[in-house]
Design a protein around this motif. Structure first.
Motif, PDB file in Angstrom:
ATOM      1  N   UNK A  45      -4.454  -8.847  -5.390  1.00 55.90           N
ATOM      2  CA  UNK A  45      -3.122  -8.391  -5.808  1.00 55.90           C
ATOM      3  C   UNK A  45      -3.477  -6.877  -6.209  1.00 55.90           C
ATOM      4  N   UNK A  46      -2.604  -5.961  -5.658  1.00 63.21           N
ATOM      5  CA  UNK A  46      -3.149  -5.035  -5.600  1.00 63.21           C
ATOM      6  C   UNK A  46      -2.473  -3.833  -6.968  1.00 63.21           C
ATOM      7  N   UNK A  47      -2.788  -3.276  -7.770  1.00 61.39           N
ATOM      8  CA  UNK A  47      -3.308  -2.899  -9.350  1.00 61.39           C
ATOM      9  C   UNK A  47      -2.194  -1.508  -9.119  1.00 61.39           C
ATOM     10  N   UNK A  48      -1.533  -0.752  -9.747  1.00 61.79           N
ATOM     11  CA  UNK A  48      -0.995   0.177  -9.487  1.00 61.79           C
ATOM     12  C   UNK A  48      -1.412   1.238 -10.292  1.00 61.79           C
ATOM     13  N   UNK A  49      -2.071   0.857 -11.494  1.00 61.94           N
ATOM     14  CA  UNK A  49      -2.701   1.754 -12.730  1.00 61.94           C
ATOM     15  C   UNK A  49      -3.996   1.782 -12.105  1.00 61.94           C
ATOM     16  N   UNK A  50      -4.696   2.373 -11.380  1.00 64.72           N
ATOM     17  CA  UNK A  50      -6.052   1.730 -10.473  1.00 64.72           C
ATOM     18  C   UNK A  50      -7.092   2.008 -11.686  1.00 64.72           C
ATOM     19  N   UNK A  51      -6.489   3.612 -12.516  1.00 64.29           N
ATOM     20  CA  UNK A  51      -7.502   4.122 -13.972  1.00 64.29           C
ATOM     21  C   UNK A  51      -8.017   3.066 -14.903  1.00 64.29           C
ATOM     22  N   UNK A  52      -7.247   2.236 -14.589  1.00 67.89           N
ATOM     23  CA  UNK A  52      -7.217   1.205 -15.784  1.00 67.89           C
ATOM     24  C   UNK A  52      -7.909  -0.292 -15.502  1.00 67.89           C
ATOM     25  N   UNK A  64      11.645   0.779 -10.436  1.00 69.35           N
ATOM     26  CA  UNK A  64      11.772   0.187  -9.742  1.00 69.35           C
ATOM     27  C   UNK A  64      10.918   0.802  -8.637  1.00 69.35           C
ATOM     28  N   UNK A  65      10.149   0.319  -7.663  1.00 68.14           N
ATOM     29  CA  UNK A  65       9.885  -0.760  -7.843  1.00 68.14           C
ATOM     30  C   UNK A  65       8.890  -1.537  -8.835  1.00 68.14           C
ATOM     31  N   UNK A  66       8.578  -0.714 -10.145  1.00 68.01           N
ATOM     32  CA  UNK A  66       8.134  -1.184 -11.043  1.00 68.01           C
ATOM     33  C   UNK A  66       8.408  -2.725 -11.730  1.00 68.01           C
ATOM     34  N   UNK A  67       7.243  -3.239 -12.372  1.00 73.36           N
ATOM     35  CA  UNK A  67       8.246  -4.599 -13.128  1.00 73.36           C
ATOM     36  C   UNK A  67       8.745  -4.362 -14.667  1.00 73.36           C
ATOM     37  N   UNK A  68       7.476  -3.362 -15.068  1.00 73.11           N
ATOM     38  CA  UNK A  68       7.721  -3.881 -16.253  1.00 73.11           C
ATOM     39  C   UNK A  68       8.545  -2.485 -17.345  1.00 73.11           C
ATOM     40  N   UNK A 120       3.250 -12.641 -15.030  1.00 76.47           N
ATOM     41  CA  UNK A 120       2.687 -13.341 -14.690  1.00 76.47           C
ATOM     42  C   UNK A 120       2.216 -13.767 -13.216  1.00 76.47           C
ATOM     43  N   UNK A 121       2.414 -12.413 -12.176  1.00 79.73           N
ATOM     44  CA  UNK A 121       1.927 -12.630 -10.820  1.00 79.73           C
ATOM     45  C   UNK A 121       1.506 -11.051 -11.410  1.00 79.73           C
ATOM     46  N   UNK A 122       0.599 -10.425 -10.081  1.00 80.87           N
ATOM     47  CA  UNK A 122       0.286  -8.770 -10.095  1.00 80.87           C
ATOM     48  C   UNK A 122       1.376  -8.611  -8.497  1.00 80.87           C
ATOM     49  N   UNK A 123       1.000  -7.308  -7.662  1.00 83.71           N
ATOM     50  CA  UNK A 123       1.728  -7.041  -6.846  1.00 83.71           C
ATOM     51  C   UNK A 123       1.375  -6.850  -5.458  1.00 83.71           C
ATOM     52  N   UNK A 124       2.625  -8.485  -4.500  1.00 83.93           N
ATOM     53  CA  UNK A 124       1.507  -8.587  -3.687  1.00 83.93           C
ATOM     54  C   UNK A 124       0.738  -7.035  -2.512  1.00 83.93           C
ATOM     55  N   UNK A 125      -0.209  -7.211  -1.974  1.00 81.49           N
ATOM     56  CA  UNK A 125      -0.753  -6.108  -0.952  1.00 81.49           C
ATOM     57  C   UNK A 125       0.147  -5.429   0.033  1.00 81.49           C
ATOM     58  N   UNK A 126       0.437  -6.439   0.776  1.00 82.88           N
ATOM     59  CA  UNK A 126       1.857  -6.054   1.577  1.00 82.88           C
ATOM     60  C   UNK A 126       2.704  -5.973   1.417  1.00 82.88           C
ATOM     61  N   UNK A 127       3.123  -6.293  -0.075  1.00 87.52           N
ATOM     62  CA  UNK A 127       4.691  -5.233  -0.171  1.00 87.52           C
ATOM     63  C   UNK A 127       4.982  -4.259  -1.073  1.00 87.52           C
ATOM     64  N   UNK A 128       6.233  -3.464  -1.385  1.00 87.50           N
ATOM     65  CA  UNK A 128       5.626  -1.990  -1.546  1.00 87.50           C
ATOM     66  C   UNK A 128       5.616  -1.653  -3.069  1.00 87.50           C
ATOM     67  N   UNK A 129       4.274  -1.278  -2.901  1.00 84.18           N
ATOM     68  CA  UNK A 129       3.107  -1.233  -4.920  1.00 84.18           C
ATOM     69  C   UNK A 129       3.605  -0.051  -5.495  1.00 84.18           C
ATOM     70  N   UNK A 130       4.281  -0.232  -6.458  1.00 80.48           N
ATOM     71  CA  UNK A 130       4.872   0.949  -6.995  1.00 80.48           C
ATOM     72  C   UNK A 130       4.032   2.140  -7.247  1.00 80.48           C
TER      73      UNK A 130
END
Length: 346
Positions: free
Chosen positions: A208-215, A122-126, A102-112
């Motif tokens: 929001x930071x995306x932990x799957x940049x290629x996609x 963890x920390x992935x939420x999927x 419902x939202x993304x990974x905040x840029x200042x938090x730990x990004x998976x």
């Protein structure tokens, strides 16, 4: 819509790049040609070029079992039914859809990391990646195809994805305003456009930071994407010293599975000229690229708001009018994006 950046291409050359509006609805800083935007699924378009560069150099075999390149995570396939890079590029990987955040990974938090996402830890939420059907049997647009491809390319080369794509694509084309680093504006101190929702509110923390940049995690400028579109045209036409082998670019721009879709690109030939392009949606951003192969005419649009889709509709009406098939594909993509937004997953 606070701001946008557009690039125009004529005869295969960028003739103008303009910034409009501001990087933030609450501030006066203007959008300039150097302002970076998140490009959403246009990331897949660029990832395809990186993969084809490896294939052009004989390093990546598009028809080899992709698990032959993977050790830190394995594609969950059955014996005798491998998935290949060609299948992943063609959206035939057979991977199951997954619930959207419902939202993304905040840029200042730990990004998976990407491996966290693939393993569903963890920390992935999927949840972990699963197979829905045998690879090669059904066309299903799924961003995980490109995440698996990213993992294979990084294990093959031993480079991080931002480093790999910089070497293969960005540096050769002079795309100095582009990166697959999920937090690139922070790590490089680059000027960037802040994302905004449909009501004009800024996305929390700006993006929001995306932990799957290629996609879906590409940061880029309109000028850089225009340079890439022009290079794909040049390669398709067989011009000398092309970045990617001509035969591979022609495969990329060939419809797959009976659809108006190639390897990460929408296609249309109904107007007498081959046209290709891609749309992009990230949290708070909308984008599009479009190019005619033979005339060399094209455009790129990047915006820092969900409502950027209205500008896309305008560009479709004015620039793509008469291209029935391509216009239909664009409209369908916009409607799907709106549906995801209403479902809380944009």
């Amino acid at each position: 819509m606070p701001g946008a950046s557009l690039a125009w291409i004529e005869d295969g050359r960028t003739v103008a790049v303009r910034g409009f509006g501001s990087v933030d609805a609450a501030g006066p800083e203007p959008v300039t040609p150097e302002t970076a935007f998140l490009a959403g699924s246009i990331s897949k378009h660029v990832t395809t070029v990186a993969a084809l560069r490896l294939a052009s150099d004989g390093l990546l075999d598009l028809d080899r079992d992709v698990n032959g390149y993977l050790s830190e995570w394995r594609m969950p396939t059955e014996p005798g039914h491998p998935a290949t890079a060609r299948m992943l590029l063609s959206n035939l990987g057979g991977l199951a859809d997954r619930p959207q955040l419902s939202d993304g990974y905040h840029r200042h938090d730990v990004v998976p990391s990407l491996l966290d996402v693939l393993h569903g830890r963890s920390p992935a939420r999927t949840p972990a990646v699963e197979l829905a059907q045998q690879p090669g049997t059904e066309f299903r647009q799924n961003s995980l195809n490109f995440s698996v491809l990213q993992q294979a390319m990084t294990e093959l080369t031993g480079e991080s994805y931002p480093e790999l794509t910089r070497r293969l694509v960005f540096e050769p084309l002079g795309m100095t305003g582009s990166s697959f680093d999920p937090c690139w504006p922070d790590t490089e101190g680059r000027p960037f456009a802040h994302g905004h929702d449909a009501d004009g509110r800024q996305v929390s923390a700006g993006y929001y930071a995306n932990p799957e940049p290629a996609a879906g995690g590409l940061w880029t400028t309109a000028a850089d994407l225009a340079a890439l579109a022009a290079e794909l045209r040049r390669c398709y036409l067989g011009r000398e010293r092309g970045l990617v082998a001509t035969e591979l670019v022609r495969e990329m721009l060939t419809p797959q599975s009976g659809r108006a879709y190639g390897w990460s690109t929408i296609l249309d030939t109904t107007g007498g000229d081959l046209e290709f392009g891609h749309g992009g949606q990230a949290y708070g951003y909308q984008a599009m690229t479009w190019m005619r192969v033979h005339s060399g005419r094209g455009l790129v649009m990047l915006s820092n708001a969900v409502t950027g889709r209205e500008l896309i509709r305008h560009l479709i009406a004015t620039e793509l009018s008469g291209r029935i098939r391509l216009t239909g594909e664009w409209q369908r993509a916009i409607e799907e994006a709106v549906g995801r937004e209403r479902g809380g997953t944009a």
